[in-house]
Design a protein around this motif. Structure first.
Motif, PDB file in Angstrom:
ATOM      1  N   ASN A  73       4.935 118.462  -1.214  1.00 44.42           N
ATOM      2  CA  ASN A  73       6.079 117.636  -0.839  1.00 44.42           C
ATOM      3  C   ASN A  73       7.400 118.363  -1.047  1.00 44.42           C
ATOM      4  OD1 ASN A  73       5.146 115.068   0.235  1.00 44.42           O
ATOM      5  ND2 ASN A  73       4.136 114.856  -1.746  1.00 44.42           N
ATOM      6  N   GLU A  76       7.488 121.049   1.955  1.00 46.10           N
ATOM      7  CA  GLU A  76       7.664 120.435   3.266  1.00 46.10           C
ATOM      8  C   GLU A  76       9.029 119.764   3.405  1.00 46.10           C
ATOM      9  OE1 GLU A  76       5.382 121.024   5.778  1.00 46.10           O
ATOM     10  OE2 GLU A  76       4.494 122.267   4.219  1.00 46.10           O
ATOM     11  N   SER A  77       9.524 119.189   2.325  1.00 47.01           N
ATOM     12  CA  SER A  77      10.858 118.595   2.343  1.00 47.01           C
ATOM     13  C   SER A  77      11.916 119.666   2.580  1.00 47.01           C
ATOM     14  CB  SER A  77      11.122 117.877   1.019  1.00 47.01           C
ATOM     15  OG  SER A  77      12.428 117.363   0.991  1.00 47.01           O
ATOM     16  N   ALA A  80      11.810 120.804   6.246  1.00 43.37           N
ATOM     17  CA  ALA A  80      12.446 119.834   7.144  1.00 43.37           C
ATOM     18  C   ALA A  80      13.967 119.905   7.031  1.00 43.37           C
ATOM     19  CB  ALA A  80      11.944 118.425   6.843  1.00 43.37           C
ATOM     20  N   GLU A 119       3.347 114.648   2.861  1.00 39.45           N
ATOM     21  CA  GLU A 119       3.862 114.387   4.200  1.00 39.45           C
ATOM     22  C   GLU A 119       4.358 115.727   4.746  1.00 39.45           C
ATOM     23  OE1 GLU A 119       7.698 112.245   5.035  1.00 39.45           O
ATOM     24  OE2 GLU A 119       6.246 110.692   5.590  1.00 39.45           O
ATOM     25  N   ARG A 124       7.732 114.620   8.836  1.00 33.06           N
ATOM     26  CA  ARG A 124       9.095 114.450   8.318  1.00 33.06           C
ATOM     27  C   ARG A 124      10.124 114.547   9.435  1.00 33.06           C
ATOM     28  NH1 ARG A 124       9.377 115.049   2.629  1.00 33.06           N
ATOM     29  NH2 ARG A 124       7.339 115.585   1.788  1.00 33.06           N
ATOM     30  N   ASN A 127       9.924 111.495  11.779  1.00 32.62           N
ATOM     31  CA  ASN A 127      10.545 110.324  11.159  1.00 32.62           C
ATOM     32  C   ASN A 127      12.065 110.432  11.135  1.00 32.62           C
ATOM     33  OD1 ASN A 127       8.019 109.204  10.722  1.00 32.62           O
ATOM     34  ND2 ASN A 127       7.899 109.895   8.596  1.00 32.62           N
ATOM     35  N   ARG A 128      12.585 111.613  10.892  1.00 33.78           N
ATOM     36  CA  ARG A 128      14.040 111.806  10.843  1.00 33.78           C
ATOM     37  C   ARG A 128      14.659 111.734  12.228  1.00 33.78           C
ATOM     38  NH1 ARG A 128      15.115 116.399   6.215  1.00 33.78           N
ATOM     39  NH2 ARG A 128      13.920 115.369   4.606  1.00 33.78           N
TER      40      ARG A 128
END
Length: 142
Positions: A73, A76-77, A80, A119, A124, A127-128
């Motif tokens: 997480n 991946e965050s 993104a 995720e 990500r 969704n954004r």
């Protein structure tokens, strides 16, 4: 560091690099923002600031990998956020091509190396972007 600094010297300095060091570098750069931007350009300073901002999450990923704990997480965050930052700051709102392993650009929630639900980048970004598809995805092998 001078251009003559050896790889061994750099590795030795980074050996004990801590989360506090990452925070210090970011604070140091932010405190000198006006002077650095004036000495170069706002665009060049924005790149340096982005690198300083990435030190802390990078440290967290490396630390997690070294200790076999959950890292997905965090990674991946960061990925993104980087895609968004690049599109907004370097591409003037243009398009981007993301080259990544299918697991990263897909939409599932999968486990990371520690088995924690993660995720992934594709989810990500989707969704954004308000649920819009990321565009055509092709796989190719040479």
């Amino acid at each position: 560091m001078s251009p003559s600094t050896s790889t061994a010297e750099i590795e030795a300095r980074l050996e004990g690099f801590t989360l506090e060091d990452a925070a210090y570098v970011l604070e140091f750069v932010e405190a000198r923002a006006e002077a650095y931007a004036a000495a170069s350009s706002p665009g060049e300073f924005a790149l340096v600031l982005r690198v300083a901002q990435l030190l802390e999450p990078t440290w967290r990923v490396v630390d997690a990998l070294q200790h076999g704990t959950s890292d997905g997480n965090i990674r991946e965050s960061c990925a993104a956020e980087n895609v968004e930052w690049i599109v907004e700051n370097l591409l003037d709102g243009g398009k981007a091509v993301i080259w990544a392993h299918n697991a990263h650009i897909g939409n599932p929630t999968l486990g990371d190396i520690a088995g924690a639900p993660t995720e992934w980048l594709g989810t990500r970004l989707k969704n954004r972007m308000g649920g819009r598809p990321l565009g055509e995805v092709e796989e190719g092998f040479a």
